[in-house]
Design a protein around this motif. Structure first.
Motif, mmCIF file in Angstrom:
data_model
loop_
_atom_site.group_PDB
_atom_site.id
_atom_site.type_symbol
_atom_site.label_atom_id
_atom_site.label_comp_id
_atom_site.label_asym_id
_atom_site.label_seq_id
_atom_site.Cartn_x
_atom_site.Cartn_y
_atom_site.Cartn_z
ATOM 1 N N GLY A 204 0.814 -1.209 0.000
ATOM 2 C CA GLY A 204 0.000 0.000 0.000
ATOM 3 C C GLY A 204 0.848 1.260 0.000
ATOM 4 O O GLY A 204 0.548 2.229 -0.709
ATOM 5 N N SER A 205 1.938 1.274 0.772
ATOM 6 C CA SER A 205 2.825 2.439 0.798
ATOM 7 C C SER A 205 3.516 2.638 -0.543
ATOM 8 O O SER A 205 3.646 3.768 -1.029
ATOM 9 N N GLY A 207 2.356 1.656 -3.403
ATOM 10 C CA GLY A 207 1.332 2.100 -4.341
ATOM 11 C C GLY A 207 1.053 3.583 -4.230
ATOM 12 O O GLY A 207 0.803 4.263 -5.235
ATOM 13 N N ILE A 208 1.113 4.117 -3.016
ATOM 14 C CA ILE A 208 0.923 5.558 -2.823
ATOM 15 C C ILE A 208 2.072 6.333 -3.448
ATOM 16 O O ILE A 208 1.881 7.374 -4.090
ATOM 17 N N LEU A 213 -1.674 7.063 -5.358
ATOM 18 C CA LEU A 213 -2.956 6.736 -4.766
ATOM 19 C C LEU A 213 -3.113 7.431 -3.423
ATOM 20 O O LEU A 213 -2.148 7.930 -2.835
ATOM 21 N N PHE A 215 -4.839 7.483 0.671
ATOM 22 C CA PHE A 215 -5.112 6.550 1.763
ATOM 23 C C PHE A 215 -6.552 6.065 1.717
ATOM 24 O O PHE A 215 -6.847 4.956 2.164
ATOM 25 N N TRP A 217 -8.172 5.346 -1.036
ATOM 26 C CA TRP A 217 -8.175 4.247 -1.998
ATOM 27 C C TRP A 217 -7.555 3.000 -1.398
ATOM 28 O O TRP A 217 -7.986 1.877 -1.703
ATOM 29 N N MET A 218 -6.541 3.166 -0.564
ATOM 30 C CA MET A 218 -5.935 2.001 0.071
ATOM 31 C C MET A 218 -6.929 1.284 0.979
ATOM 32 O O MET A 218 -6.893 0.067 1.119
ATOM 33 N N GLU A 219 -7.813 2.053 1.600
ATOM 34 C CA GLU A 219 -8.847 1.433 2.436
ATOM 35 C C GLU A 219 -9.770 0.558 1.599
ATOM 36 O O GLU A 219 -10.231 -0.491 2.052
ATOM 37 N N THR A 222 -7.078 -2.546 -0.149
ATOM 38 C CA THR A 222 -6.477 -3.515 0.778
ATOM 39 C C THR A 222 -7.412 -3.945 1.894
ATOM 40 O O THR A 222 -7.052 -4.821 2.682
ATOM 41 N N LYS A 226 -8.147 3.519 6.741
ATOM 42 C CA LYS A 226 -7.383 4.656 6.228
ATOM 43 C C LYS A 226 -6.383 5.158 7.251
ATOM 44 O O LYS A 226 -5.258 5.528 6.905
ATOM 45 N N ASN A 229 -3.271 2.872 7.314
ATOM 46 C CA ASN A 229 -2.391 3.095 6.172
ATOM 47 C C ASN A 229 -1.597 4.385 6.322
ATOM 48 O O ASN A 229 -0.414 4.434 5.981
#
Length: 424
Positions: A204-205, A207-208, A213, A215, A217-219, A222, A226, A229
């Protein structure tokens, strides 16, 4: 007749009179006479009960501080029952269980008038695409299996490198270093639940950083919160810089390493050059209002500027500290510690090896000229120092100065390409 019996009789009389007045009223409201009789009966009964309980029938209070103890132990339901008044009629003795039942349709609110919080939604990151597509595939295959995420020529591995910026083998090494040195994560949490795999949060990190992206979107991707992340991203980036910056971002520190970097530029016609230098501006979204005037420069929005030196192979050799976005290149270069070392003066005034490094050139007739000290190539926005070589400002088309300046500009594009790769 005792005083307690008298108060009981008087209270019964007053209660019967009060009930009659309630029955005769259509709006269920008591008149002034009933209120006064009720107040007098309450006061007399309370006084008599306190006096008799504290002094054993005597009207004298031996210890005034004990009054509070008897008041707090006093039960209003028993008191109204002695008076013959049903407490439910005036909503005394409210039952919490009945009030919170679903049959009555009443939901208890908090002190701010809001209803109860919604139940927390259970998350399962192991059902997300990060785990099922990549991590699960890597755990089920070996490094030599064709078609897996370990295989650099497979479609799955190319997709991973495109989305996260690094091959899976490098990602696996980073994840192992994090589990070993960054943060110890037990296989289970305190309540016995399975902990989130650190590889999911690391992906996730990355990807950001790679795909820009958010946080939020990470929620969604993944299936992790939020806030988690965001917290992990800050810890991971600081740990990553501390762990790998000295290993990968370092200037040549011996004659052999200097000669290795310089050989590329010697073959291209610039002996003695050790890299290209330029400043890059990074947007500062969280800039405070008090710093906005210092951080706003030519971009028109708050930025922080970093001076970077790279080799011709686009390897980062040096990164300065952060400077204000309103500062120009001529101001920043005077504070860059790496440029001070190239000039021959270290941080504490000691002589450095870069000023005494020897390299040679040949003239047209074949004679050899010996030079000392290395230099970097730059654009025309820097100071006129021997360690900073820019192109000529005034050039006649077709002349030797024009051809030399054009060739220098072409070589200096390696630092611009590096910035483009990082920002892309």
């Amino acid at each position: 007749m005792s005083s307690s019996e008298k108060s009981s009789d008087s209270s019964m009389n007053s209660s019967s009179g009060m009930s009659a007045s309630i029955d005769s009223s259509t709006d269920s409201s008591m008149d002034s006479s009933a209120n006064s009789s009720l107040d007098s009966s309450l006061d007399s009964s309370l006084d008599s009960s306190l006096d008799s309980s504290m002094s054993g029938g005597s009207s004298t209070i031996s210890d005034p501080f004990h009054v509070f103890e008897y008041i707090f132990d006093f039960r209003m339901d028993d008191f109204f029952l002695e008076l013959g008044i049903v407490s439910d009629l005036f909503d005394f003795g409210f039952d919490e269980d009945e009030g919170s039942s679903s049959e009555s349709g009443y939901e208890r609110e908090d002190m701010r008038g809001r209803g109860p919080r919604a139940p927390r939604v259970a998350r399962n990151p192991y059902n997300g695409p990060f785990y099922n597509v990549y991590i699960k595939n890597a755990d089920e295959h070996n490094a030599n299996d064709m078609g897996s995420v370990w295989d650099q020529e497979s479609t799955l591995a190319k997709g991973f490198r495109r989305r996260f910026g690094i091959p899976y083998s490098s990602f696996d090494a980073i994840a192992k270093d994090w589990d070993l040195d960054g943060e110890y994560r037990a296989p289970k949490s305190r309540n016995g639940a399975r902990r989130i795999d650190s590889r999911i949060l690391i992906m996730g990190s990355l990807g950001i950083l790679t795909q820009d992206l958010t946080f939020d979107w990470m929620e969604l991707v993944t299936d992790t919160s939020k806030s988690l992340n965001h917290f992990f991203f800050m810890k991971f980036t600081f740990w990553f810089r501390k762990c790998y910056s000295k290993e990968w971002i370092k200037f040549p520190e011996c004659s052999q390493s200097i000669a290795k970097v310089m050989d590329f530029y010697t073959l291209l016609g610039f002996p003695g050059c050790i890299g290209s230098i330029d400043c890059v501006h990074v947007g500062w979204d969280g800039c405070s209002a008090g710093y906005r005037s210092d951080a706003c420069g030519k971009e028109g929005y708050p930025t922080l500027s970093f001076e970077v030196i790279v080799s011709h192979t686009r390897r980062i050799l040096s990164v300065s500290q952060a400077f204000w976005g309103s500062w120009n290149d001529k101001t920043i270069v005077t504070y860059d510690e790496m440029i001070r070392k190239i000039k021959g003066v270290g941080k504490y005034g000691e002589q450095t090896m870069y000023k005494d490094f020897v390299w040679r050139t040949r003239t047209v007739d074949g004679s050899v000229i010996v030079h000392k000290g290395v230099y970097v190539i730059c654009d025309g926005g820097y100071l006129e120092w021997p360690e900073l070589i820019p192109p000529y400002k005034s050039q006649i088309p077709g002349s030797a100065d024009y051809r030399w300046s054009k060739w220098l500009k072409s070589l200096r594009k390696d630092v611009e390409c590096l910035f483009g790769i990082l920002k892309a």
